[in-house]
Design a protein around this motif. Structure first.
Motif, mmCIF file in Angstrom:
data_model
loop_
_atom_site.group_PDB
_atom_site.id
_atom_site.type_symbol
_atom_site.label_atom_id
_atom_site.label_comp_id
_atom_site.label_asym_id
_atom_site.label_seq_id
_atom_site.Cartn_x
_atom_site.Cartn_y
_atom_site.Cartn_z
ATOM 1 N N UNK A 312 0.909 -1.371 0.028
ATOM 2 C CA UNK A 312 -0.001 -0.016 -0.019
ATOM 3 C C UNK A 312 0.649 1.178 0.113
ATOM 4 N N UNK A 313 2.353 0.939 0.077
ATOM 5 C CA UNK A 313 3.076 2.245 0.012
ATOM 6 C C UNK A 313 3.352 2.354 -1.579
ATOM 7 N N UNK A 314 3.041 1.634 -2.352
ATOM 8 C CA UNK A 314 3.160 1.907 -3.809
ATOM 9 C C UNK A 314 2.341 2.847 -4.354
ATOM 10 N N UNK A 315 2.762 3.945 -5.048
ATOM 11 C CA UNK A 315 1.898 5.042 -5.604
ATOM 12 C C UNK A 315 0.748 4.926 -6.238
ATOM 13 N N UNK A 316 1.102 3.681 -6.866
ATOM 14 C CA UNK A 316 0.132 3.012 -7.927
ATOM 15 C C UNK A 316 -1.271 2.556 -7.100
ATOM 16 N N UNK A 317 -0.975 2.140 -5.632
ATOM 17 C CA UNK A 317 -2.047 1.611 -5.095
ATOM 18 C C UNK A 317 -2.806 2.600 -4.084
ATOM 19 N N UNK A 318 -2.052 3.734 -3.779
ATOM 20 C CA UNK A 318 -2.581 4.525 -2.828
ATOM 21 C C UNK A 318 -3.868 5.205 -2.981
ATOM 22 N N UNK A 319 -4.090 5.703 -4.356
ATOM 23 C CA UNK A 319 -5.416 5.999 -4.585
ATOM 24 C C UNK A 319 -6.576 5.301 -4.068
ATOM 25 N N UNK A 320 -6.380 3.555 -4.077
ATOM 26 C CA UNK A 320 -7.342 2.870 -3.926
ATOM 27 C C UNK A 320 -7.506 2.719 -2.294
ATOM 28 N N UNK A 321 -6.255 2.804 -1.792
ATOM 29 C CA UNK A 321 -6.272 2.774 -0.445
ATOM 30 C C UNK A 321 -7.136 4.100 0.368
ATOM 31 N N UNK A 322 -6.689 5.045 -0.108
ATOM 32 C CA UNK A 322 -7.238 6.376 0.209
ATOM 33 C C UNK A 322 -9.184 6.475 0.045
ATOM 34 N N UNK A 323 -9.298 5.972 -1.055
ATOM 35 C CA UNK A 323 -10.789 5.857 -1.351
ATOM 36 C C UNK A 323 -11.432 4.783 -0.690
ATOM 37 N N UNK A 324 -10.978 3.564 -0.388
ATOM 38 C CA UNK A 324 -11.415 2.654 0.341
ATOM 39 C C UNK A 324 -11.631 3.019 2.077
ATOM 40 N N UNK A 325 -10.764 3.974 2.563
ATOM 41 C CA UNK A 325 -10.738 4.106 3.769
ATOM 42 C C UNK A 325 -11.963 5.343 4.229
ATOM 43 N N UNK A 326 -11.889 6.184 3.202
ATOM 44 C CA UNK A 326 -13.180 7.189 3.232
ATOM 45 C C UNK A 326 -14.394 6.442 2.935
ATOM 46 N N UNK A 327 -14.561 5.596 1.968
ATOM 47 C CA UNK A 327 -15.871 4.974 1.702
ATOM 48 C C UNK A 327 -16.279 3.828 2.920
ATOM 49 N N UNK A 328 -15.339 3.333 3.451
ATOM 50 C CA UNK A 328 -15.472 2.314 4.598
ATOM 51 C C UNK A 328 -16.130 3.268 5.944
ATOM 52 N N UNK A 329 -15.382 4.485 6.250
ATOM 53 C CA UNK A 329 -15.809 5.231 7.184
ATOM 54 C C UNK A 329 -17.027 6.031 6.975
ATOM 55 N N UNK A 330 -17.510 6.285 5.629
ATOM 56 C CA UNK A 330 -18.809 6.859 5.455
ATOM 57 C C UNK A 330 -19.718 5.821 5.798
ATOM 58 N N UNK A 331 -19.515 4.696 5.113
ATOM 59 C CA UNK A 331 -20.593 3.476 5.409
ATOM 60 C C UNK A 331 -20.848 3.160 6.717
ATOM 61 N N UNK A 332 -19.650 3.184 7.480
ATOM 62 C CA UNK A 332 -19.765 2.922 9.024
ATOM 63 C C UNK A 332 -20.673 3.799 9.772
ATOM 64 N N UNK A 333 -20.704 5.239 9.392
ATOM 65 C CA UNK A 333 -21.568 6.156 9.904
ATOM 66 C C UNK A 333 -23.144 5.683 9.348
#
Length: 348
Positions: A312-333
């Motif tokens: 997940x430190x690879x720049x190619x994967x980072x946008x997916x990591x950031x999107x998933x964290x925000x999406x999961x956070x929003x859906x948890x709420x």
């Protein structure tokens, strides 16, 4: 011997991780069917074996010698394609899956048929482990291109099993099914003659529910299509089970590429936060992200050797990591709000 110990024994501990590699090999061989025989629901006996049989292209002696037995052969790079002869996306990449059998057995036998010729050889971990640094290993030949009327295909026989605990049939089926998304009429896997099928938990909530600015469409399987900040397209669904999830293969969000898990289910580092702890116990889902396994060279490689996780430190994967964290956070709420609303409604 040291290479096999570190890349075989350490990377593929347990039958699911080891046999998933052999299923992937069968897919790459254009097999339409895989049959696995494994003792389940009882302690292992010294004479027990695990057999994985496919009906793919098979290998001739030269294929075994110059391709299969070469450690770290990057098939995509060497053959200048990331597709099988029939057009399937290759799952193979690192050239290490052949060592997976040594994660659960001391003896690995390979019986393979190509164009009416049978090649059969045996590999011993104990013999490998005795080699001096740089010394070449020569497997024991049991059949050198003998003529046969049997069809093409490859059979891997694992002997002198190192598994200590009995394999639960129910757990083995669910764990193995979670590793793949390619099961269909064109690729079937049977375990002890039972068809392996993917199953999902009963859900209380499923997202996405309808297309919006982010989700352009939802397919028949409930996957939404979203474009990330780096322009890459993913398909995804996230759900909350009706009860707390106890099986680790369903607990969290997995990432799948080329029909195979590239990241085991996890919470994208959200565990330990002040909020959402309770909801994470109900969280499950999948993200289809082909781009994490694109390219043929090692420079493009962002998947761990045993495919348990992504870099997940690879720049190619980072946008997916950031999107998933925000999406999961929003859906948890969202999940928390809906649960509270339902509790108030029931309370009234």
């Amino acid at each position: 011997g040291g290479i096999v110990r570190h890349l075989g024994l350490q990377n593929y501990k347990g039958p699911v991780a080891a046999l998933a590699e052999l299923i992937a090999n069968a897919w790459d061989a254009d097999s339409t069917e895989v049959r696995i025989t494994i003792p389940v629901d009882r302690p292992f006996a010294p004479e027990d074996q695990i057999i994985v049989r496919d009906f793919g292209q098979g290998m001739c002696y030269k294929d075994c010698d110059e391709k299969y037995l070469v450690i770290a052969r990057n098939r995509r790079d060497v053959e200048k394609t990331d597709r099988t002869p029939s057009g399937r996306p290759l799952m193979a990449h690192k050239g290490l899956g052949k060592l997976a059998g040594f994660g659960i057995a001391k003896i690995v036998e390979v019986k393979t048929i190509s164009n009416g010729k049978l090649t059969h050889f045996r590999m011993s971990f104990d013999d490998l482990d005795k080699l001096k640094l740089g010394e070449e290993y020569k497997p024991k030949m049991l059949s050198d291109e003998e003529t046969t009327a049997l069809p093409n295909g490859t059979e891997i026989i694992l002997k002198e099993l190192s598994l200590q605990r009995a394999v639960s049939e129910e757990r083995f089926f669910s764990s193995m099914a979670a590793k793949f998304s390619v099961f269909s009429d064109r690729f079937k896997v049977f375990i002890n003659d039972k068809l392996l099928e993917k199953k999902y938990l009963p859900l209380e909530f499923h997202f996405p529910e309808k297309p919006d600015e982010e989700v352009k469409e939802i397919d028949k399987d409930g996957f939404g299509t979203t474009v990330l900040s780096n322009g890459q397209t993913i398909k995804w669904w996230i759900g909350f089970a009706k009860e707390t999830i106890k099986l680790e293969e369903f607990h969290g969000i997995s990432v799948i590429a080329r029909g195979r898990a590239a990241q085991d289910p996890w919470d994208f580092d959200l565990a330990g936060g002040a909020w959402g702890q309770h909801g994470l116990r109900y969280l499950t889902g999948e993200i289809m992200a082909e781009f994490v396994d694109e390219g043929r060279t090692y420079e493009c490689d962002t998947i761990m050797t045993n495919r348990s996780g992504l870099n997940w430190e690879n720049p190619n994967n980072r946008p997916l990591y950031d999107w998933a964290r925000k999406k999961i956070s929003d859906l948890l709420r969202e999940w928390s709000d809906r649960r509270r609303s339902e509790e108030r409604r029931v309370g009234k």
